[in-house]
Write an enzyme that holds these catalytic residues in place. Structure first.
Site, PDB file in Angstrom:
ATOM      1  N   ALA A  66      31.995  10.354  40.682  1.00 19.57           N
ATOM      2  CA  ALA A  66      30.927  10.271  41.671  1.00 19.57           C
ATOM      3  C   ALA A  66      31.311  11.142  42.867  1.00 19.57           C
ATOM      4  O   ALA A  66      32.477  11.498  43.050  1.00 19.57           O
ATOM      5  CB  ALA A  66      30.718   8.831  42.102  1.00 19.57           C
ATOM      6  N   GLY A 110      32.516   7.828  37.598  1.00 18.82           N
ATOM      7  CA  GLY A 110      31.090   7.774  37.308  1.00 18.82           C
ATOM      8  C   GLY A 110      30.697   8.611  36.113  1.00 18.82           C
ATOM      9  O   GLY A 110      29.715   8.304  35.427  1.00 18.82           O
ATOM     10  N   GLU A 113      31.362   6.488  33.155  1.00 17.25           N
ATOM     11  CA  GLU A 113      30.341   5.434  33.128  1.00 17.25           C
ATOM     12  C   GLU A 113      28.981   5.977  32.699  1.00 17.25           C
ATOM     13  O   GLU A 113      28.244   5.310  31.957  1.00 17.25           O
ATOM     14  CB  GLU A 113      30.252   4.784  34.503  1.00 17.25           C
ATOM     15  CG  GLU A 113      31.500   3.981  34.847  1.00 17.25           C
ATOM     16  CD  GLU A 113      31.555   3.576  36.303  1.00 17.25           C
ATOM     17  OE1 GLU A 113      31.600   2.367  36.576  1.00 17.25           O
ATOM     18  OE2 GLU A 113      31.552   4.467  37.176  1.00 17.25           O
ATOM     19  N   GLU A 133      39.117   5.038  39.824  1.00 19.99           N
ATOM     20  CA  GLU A 133      38.669   4.568  41.137  1.00 19.99           C
ATOM     21  C   GLU A 133      39.745   3.806  41.903  1.00 19.99           C
ATOM     22  O   GLU A 133      39.747   3.792  43.143  1.00 19.99           O
ATOM     23  CB  GLU A 133      37.424   3.678  40.976  1.00 19.99           C
ATOM     24  CG  GLU A 133      36.164   4.407  40.556  1.00 19.99           C
ATOM     25  CD  GLU A 133      35.985   4.522  39.055  1.00 19.99           C
ATOM     26  OE1 GLU A 133      34.879   4.876  38.621  1.00 19.99           O
ATOM     27  OE2 GLU A 133      36.958   4.250  38.311  1.00 19.99           O
TER      28      GLU A 133
END
Length: 259
Positions: A66, A110, A113, A133
């Protein structure tokens, strides 16, 4: 419609190819990209000619995570009020047509994911998956702590989430995270061929099969098997079932109309 962070193509009948296109940020996911992806899915869902999507990035990175710059200064109140990541994740979850993730290079945070939100992952030999993360003092926020254990089991998921260890393509296939691994120069060909195969099937049967495989993670076995049997029976109400079985008996290729 044109997009700033995506490239959308139609490589063959029934197939839409969506490329993440933020090369300067290794395709890091930001609000604009996820909003544009949601718009693509809205358009694809409304278009009966679209039967399968392939989502990919670049050779170097599917998506490296992300966008940390976008998030770093936000407060809890801002993250909660905007339901950051929530809307886009739900849009992908609720998309009724199949999405294949074609992953090369980094699929981290991300990006991992996002790949797991797709219906299955085809990986190149260079793919690397991870949930790093923890290195930032946070945790996965688009389902990583939930989907990863369901895909690879608790031990591997806990290892990856707590140590930020990356999983290469070979291990990802052994663990069940990806459906197949192919040479990097064959990745898109393989994914598009799979999408074309799906696009040639009855869209009614495809949608019901997708719905039921996903339901297997949410229901008991007995409930799931009952749902399966009822939808199996229901497909006999459609022309596509008659066409598919007639084509089999007549030894020809079926022509599914979605009716």
């Amino acid at each position: 419609m044109s997009y700033e962070t995506l490239i959308v193509e139609t490589p063959s009948a029934g197939v839409t190819l969506v490329r993440l296109n933020r090369p300067e940020a290794l395709n890091a996911l930001n609000s604009q990209l996820l909003g544009e992806l949601a718009a693509v899915l809205d358009a694809a869902e409304a278009d009966d000619s679209v039967r399968c999507l392939v989502l990919t990035g670049s050779e170097r990175a599917f998506a490296a995570g992300a966008d940390i710059k976008e998030m770093s200064d936000k407060s809890y109140a801002q993250m909660f009020a905007s339901d950051f990541f929530g809307g886009a994740a739900r849009r992908i979850e609720q998309f009724r047509k199949p999405i294949i993730a074609a992953v090369s290079g980094f699929a981290l945070g991300g990006g991992c994911e996002l790949a797991m939100l797709c219906d299955f992952i085809i990986a190149s030999e260079t793919a690397k998956f991870g949930q790093p993360e923890i290195n930032l003092g946070v945790m996965p926020g688009i389902g990583g702590t939930q989907r990863l254990p369901r895909a690879v089991g608790k031990a591997k998921a806990m290892d990856m989430v707590l140590t930020a260890r990356m999983m290469d393509a070979a291990e990802a296939e052994r663990a069940g995270l990806v459906s197949r691994v192919v040479p990097a120069d064959k990745l898109l060909d393989e994914a598009l061929a799979a999408a074309a195969k799906i696009a040639g099937q009855s869209p009614l049967a495809v949608a019901m099969n997708k719905e039921l495989v996903n339901a297997a993670f949410e229901t008991t076995l007995s409930t799931g098997v009952t749902m399966e049997r009822r939808l199996f029976h229901s497909l006999f109400a459609f022309d596509d079932q008659k066409e598919g079985m007639a084509a089999f008996v007549e030894k020809r290729k079926p022509d599914f109309k979605g009716s």
